[in-house]
Scaffold this motif. Structure first.
Motif, PDB file in Angstrom:
ATOM      1  N   GLU B 213       6.359 -58.158  86.980  1.00 19.86           N
ATOM      2  CA  GLU B 213       7.575 -58.712  86.377  1.00 19.86           C
ATOM      3  C   GLU B 213       7.416 -58.847  84.868  1.00 19.86           C
ATOM      4  N   PRO B 216       7.090 -54.285  83.686  1.00 21.45           N
ATOM      5  CA  PRO B 216       7.633 -53.384  84.716  1.00 21.45           C
ATOM      6  C   PRO B 216       7.293 -51.935  84.411  1.00 21.45           C
ATOM      7  N   GLU B 217       7.251 -51.145  85.456  1.00 28.15           N
ATOM      8  CA  GLU B 217       6.994 -49.717  85.271  1.00 28.15           C
ATOM      9  C   GLU B 217       8.307 -48.992  84.978  1.00 28.15           C
ATOM     10  N   ASP B 220      13.418 -44.314  87.515  1.00 27.33           N
ATOM     11  CA  ASP B 220      14.786 -44.540  87.992  1.00 27.33           C
ATOM     12  C   ASP B 220      14.710 -45.326  89.291  1.00 27.33           C
ATOM     13  N   PHE B 221      15.300 -46.497  89.300  1.00 31.20           N
ATOM     14  CA  PHE B 221      15.191 -47.375  90.460  1.00 31.20           C
ATOM     15  C   PHE B 221      16.551 -47.944  90.841  1.00 31.20           C
ATOM     16  N   SER B 235      17.777 -46.970  85.035  1.00 33.58           N
ATOM     17  CA  SER B 235      16.757 -46.014  84.630  1.00 33.58           C
ATOM     18  C   SER B 235      15.920 -46.715  83.583  1.00 33.58           C
ATOM     19  N   VAL B 236      14.741 -47.097  84.012  1.00 33.22           N
ATOM     20  CA  VAL B 236      13.895 -47.899  83.120  1.00 33.22           C
ATOM     21  C   VAL B 236      13.221 -46.955  82.139  1.00 33.22           C
ATOM     22  N   ASP B 237      13.767 -46.928  80.946  1.00 29.36           N
ATOM     23  CA  ASP B 237      13.133 -46.163  79.881  1.00 29.36           C
ATOM     24  C   ASP B 237      12.733 -47.146  78.791  1.00 29.36           C
ATOM     25  N   LEU B 241      13.520 -51.016  78.816  1.00 29.33           N
ATOM     26  CA  LEU B 241      12.357 -51.886  78.929  1.00 29.33           C
ATOM     27  C   LEU B 241      12.320 -52.899  77.782  1.00 29.33           C
TER      28      LEU B 241
END
Lengths: 626, 285
Positions: B213, B216-217, B220-221, B235-237, B241
């Motif tokens: 938490e 985070p990695e 796309d989640f 989309s965690v970019d 982030l």
């Protein structure tokens, strides 16, 4: 826009797998988190920073789809957008047939519309480009050779007038493409026509061809009421020796009928006959009227002017009027000069339409006024031909009006004759035997009948008249015993009569210049039916006067002589204004376009550039995302 | 590994010794109360007011100053340690699961408290207060406490407000309330914790978060909220982030600021790092 390789558009099918791959690629892994509260707040922050960021997830798909589309379109080699390449040459062929004088709904003529489009082409000439203007009338004329001078081109364009002799587009295109044979890339022939002619033509241009229609595409169907033929024949009666029957054919082209009021007028006398008729759409009505038409005080035949008036829509005015000579009530004067063969005297004497005079060269030389009639020389001939029609029979001199005669040939045989010539209509020389004849040696004559060694009957045409030359003595043949002998002289007489009726100026098509025979250096003044005056000076015994393309009587003052010239359309093919001419190019139908402002030009480099730009943007976006 | 595992109990004992060494002199059961009262350790003076116990008047001071001044002493007493353990589903994530971290932390604190002769009560909560471990004292209660903790399973949504309301409604004795939670309560944590302080409880917060938490990695989640079931496509970019970190830091900073302002203890607990958090707390006294 069109494509030179439309099959390449099949590459657009790649969009389907792209979307599928994208959808599959975008399938996200499900991940359980304690709370999405902070994530939602973070995403909301990003949206607040830039509303467009919401589109970011689809941006790559959009870029990739556009890249595929641009690549496919580039491979399909699009053309159609862009100007004329630098240095390109354009040959503009403008249909100048009479139908181009038809008006559109806005009151402009088809020719004016064509001129406007050519103006656009002239204005859009690229650097180093040149344009030529070819008038496609009965005979194509290069009215302006390839030029970069816009003023000169505009001037040549403005001077174009319609003609009544049809339109030879094939020849005009052939001439134009020949002129552009070595022209740089992008050069082309642009044809502007209303295609108001029957049949089909195949244009064999060696350079790209653009066909532009100048028909009122968005407007209504063209409609026209036209006089398509007119004639008059004497029908003398006991009560009236000058009774004449007037024949007229009036056609209605278009989709609606027309009530037409037909009038026949004679100069100086006014209305001589009239009739009201209703002509159904697409039909032609024959109208017969009668009138008494005595010869005018000068002994000339009067000129009949037919006119039609109607409340129905009429898009072409040129064919609403026709002028014809009334049949000469007076006989044709024939002057026999010298000792004419008895057979010749007999045939003229037997003709009721001939007023025969016998005279000699000496008496003629004393006369100041030129003769009006057919002059027939027998034996001796003067050094210069007389104006008007003349005939020479069995000349004794070796030279006749510039033609020379060879030594006599004994027992010659006429091997061929011009059966289609008006002078030889229904004339045959089969079984005609000559005792002797002198072949005519001259390139300036038209052979009508000839031996193996040369012509023995020929026609010499000059600007102010024509001479029919018979190089043998008919009395020394068995020809006078044949019916064709009488027919031949009647034909020559009829030709002379027609020329006299026409007023002394040779017939030519509407819009063609008047060619008035008159002494060298003399000034000729012409007054057109609309009252416009023209002047010209004779060169080589002929004054050429450019006049309006209007139907009617042109009054000619030729060095003191009062002549007239008659001009008519009388051409149903031109009066039918609907486009119907099928035009092909090397066997393939040529589709007319509404505009000629654009030139086919490959535009794939633009799409390739756009493609590269997209790839760069996608790389940038992808890098940013990583 | 359960809380009754001998290894874990051995670690707790080691932890107790370690605490003793670190906090030399601070004997178990001698916890300083926030209440002043009758004990031998002087705390302060204050002016006499009618009704005060005359035995507490400092007569020496009266002789010098001529004013009645009362002597105040630090009240030493055995206090009750309430361990409010968050057992909502949001703690059922992480590696190890945050619920395990919370339980071990509670076990450690409970063990130290029982070993120090203090009374310990465990109050598990999510959207409601679950059956508590009643206040108990003495080492003998260690095993039942661990067994109780071991049996806790995550369930329900976090609702601190309702939890504190229920907790206070039982009118517990004033004491130390240790909150073991990830504080991921959409309703917020400040108001309920303020109520505890208002009721004169001492509050300590152990903020339990998983390293995933905090860091985070990318990828796309579809993030699924463990409590509410909410699904968030993300989309965690780097950009997303950064926004998340910004929000997380604000969240943590807010918790620290609240604790500092209220004089409460605050520790961020990540994964296995129990000892460090405990020592930090005990050193702070």
């Amino acid at each position: 826009m069109r494509f030179l390789s439309p099959l390449s558009l099949a590459w657009l099918g790649l969009l389907v797998p792209l979307v599928l791959l994208y959808v599959l690629k975008r399938r996200r892994d499900e991940k359980k988190v304690a709370s999405t509260m902070l994530w939602e707040q973070a995403l909301e922050d990003l949206r607040a920073e830039s509303p467009f960021k919401r589109l970011m997830p689809n941006l790559l798909l959009l870029l990739q789809a556009l890249a595929i589309i641009f690549a496919a379109v580039a491979l399909a080699r699009p053309v159609g957008v862009g100007g004329v390449p630098d240095g390109a040459q354009i040959a503009v062929v403008i249909d100048t047939s009479a139908s181009m004088a038809a008006t559109h709904g806005d009151g402009t003529t088809r020719l004016a519309q064509a001129k406007r489009r050519v103006r656009d082409l002239i204005d859009g000439l690229p650097p180093g480009g040149a344009l030529m203007i070819v008038s496609a009338g009965g005979e194509p004329v290069v009215t302006r050779a390839l030029s970069r001078d816009r003023d000169a081109l505009f001037s040549a364009l403005d001077a174009l007038e319609v003609e009544g002799g049809g339109s030879d587009l094939e020849e005009a295109v052939a001439v134009s493409s020949e002129r552009l044979r070595d022209a740089p890339s992008g050069s082309r022939v642009v044809v502007l026509t209303d295609r108001a002619a029957d049949g089909s033509i195949d244009l064999a241009a060696t350079v790209p061809l653009t066909l532009i229609s100048v028909v009122d595409e968005g407007g209504r169907e063209p409609e026209n009421t036209a006089i398509v033929s007119a004639d008059a024949h004497p029908r003398a009666t006991e009560e009236s020796p000058d009774r004449t029957e007037l024949f007229l054919r009036v056609a209605r082209f278009g989709a609606t009928p027309a009530d037409v009021f037909v009038t026949a007028r004679v100069e100086g006398r006014g209305l001589v006959a009239s009739r009201r008729v209703t002509i159904a759409a697409g039909e032609t009505e024959s109208i017969l009227m009668t009138a008494d038409l005595p010869p005018d005080p000068d002994g000339r035949a009067a000129v009949l002017t037919f006119a039609i008036e109607s409340d129905a829509t009429d898009d072409l005015a040129l064919d609403d009027l026709a002028v014809i000579p009334s049949p000469a009530a007076r006989r044709v004067p024939v002057f026999l000069v010298g000792d004419a063969p008895s057979s010749v005297r007999r045939v003229f004497r037997a003709d009721r339409g001939v007023e025969l005079y016998a005279t000699s060269l000496e008496r003629l030389a004393q006369r100041e006024e030129p003769l009006t009639g057919l002059v027939v020389y027998a034996g001796e001939v003067p050094s210069e031909p007389p104006p008007g029609p003349s005939m020479v029979i069995a000349p004794t001199e070796d030279a006749v009006f510039g033609a020379t005669l060879a030594a006599a040939v004994e027992q010659p045989e006429i091997i061929q004759w011009a059966e289609t010539d008006d002078a030889l209509r229904f004339v045959s020389f089969a079984d005609v035997h000559l005792r002797s004849a002198r072949p005519i040696e001259s390139s300036s004559v038209t052979s009508l009948a000839e031996l193996r060694s040369g012509p023995v009957i020929a026609r010499q045409v000059r600007s102010d008249g024509e001479t029919t030359l018979v190089s043998f003595d008919p009395d020394q043949t068995d020809w006078p015993r044949r019916p064709s002998f009488v027919v031949f002289f009647r034909n020559v007489l009829e030709s002379a009569r027609q020329r006299l009726r026409e007023g002394g100026v040779a017939a030519s098509a509407l819009g063609q210049p008047l060619r008035v025979p008159v002494a060298e250096g003399a000034e000729v003044e012409v007054v057109s039916p609309s009252g416009r005056r023209y002047t010209a000076v004779s060169r080589g015994g002929l004054a050429v006067v450019d006049v309006d393309a209007v139907a009617g009587v042109f009054q000619v003052d030729a060095d003191g002589r009062s002549l007239h010239a008659l001009r008519n359309l009388l051409n149903p093919e031109e009066s039918e204004l609907r486009p119907r001419l099928e035009i092909a190019e090397h066997g393939e139908e040529l589709v007319a376009r509404a505009s000629g402002a654009t030139t086919p030009r490959e535009s794939w480099p633009y799409f390739v550039f756009a493609l590269l730009l997209l790839i760069a943007i996608e790389a940038f976006v992808s890098t940013r995302r990583a | 590994m359960t809380l009754l595992d001998p290894d874990f109990i051995r670690r707790l004992e080691q932890l107790r010794l370690q605490v003793r060494r670190k906090l030399a002199g601070a004997g178990a059961g001698a916890r300083r109360s926030t209440r002043r009262g009758a004990s031998v350790e002087f705390a302060d003076h204050r002016a006499y007011s009618p009704g005060d116990d005359l035995r507490r008047v400092d007569w020496n001071a009266y002789a010098r100053l001529g004013e009645l001044i009362l002597r105040l002493y630090v009240a030493e007493e055995d206090i009750t340690v309430y361990l409010l353990v968050d057992t909502s589903r949001s703690l059922d994530v992480g590696e190890p699961k945050k619920i395990e971290v919370a339980k071990r932390m509670a076990a450690a604190l409970g063990y130290l408290a029982l070993a120090g002769s203090e009374r310990v009560s465990i109050v598990p909560f999510s959207d409601r207060v679950r059956a508590p471990f009643p206040p108990a004292r003495g080492r003998k209660r260690v095993a039942p406490m661990l067994k109780y903790l071991d049996a806790l399973t995550p369930d329900g949504e976090t609702n601190l407000d309702k939890t504190v309301e229920t907790f206070l409604a039982r009118r517990p004795r004033k004491g130390l309330v240790v909150v073991l939670s990830d504080l991921l309560d959409p309703g917020g944590y400040a108001r309920p914790l303020d109520r505890l302080i208002a009721e004169r409880h001492e509050v300590a917060v152990f903020h339990i978060l998983d390293p995933s938490e905090l860091e985070p990695e990318q990828g796309d989640f579809v993030l699924v909220d463990s409590e509410r079931g909410t699904r968030v496509d993300v989309s965690v970019d780097a950009r997303v982030l950064a926004a998340y970190r910004k929000r997380l830091e604000a969240f943590l900073a807010g918790a620290r600021a609240w604790a500092k302002k209220r004089g409460a203890h605050y520790s961020l607990v990540q994964g296995h790092d129990l000892e460090a958090a405990l020592l930090e707390y005990l050193r702070a006294g």
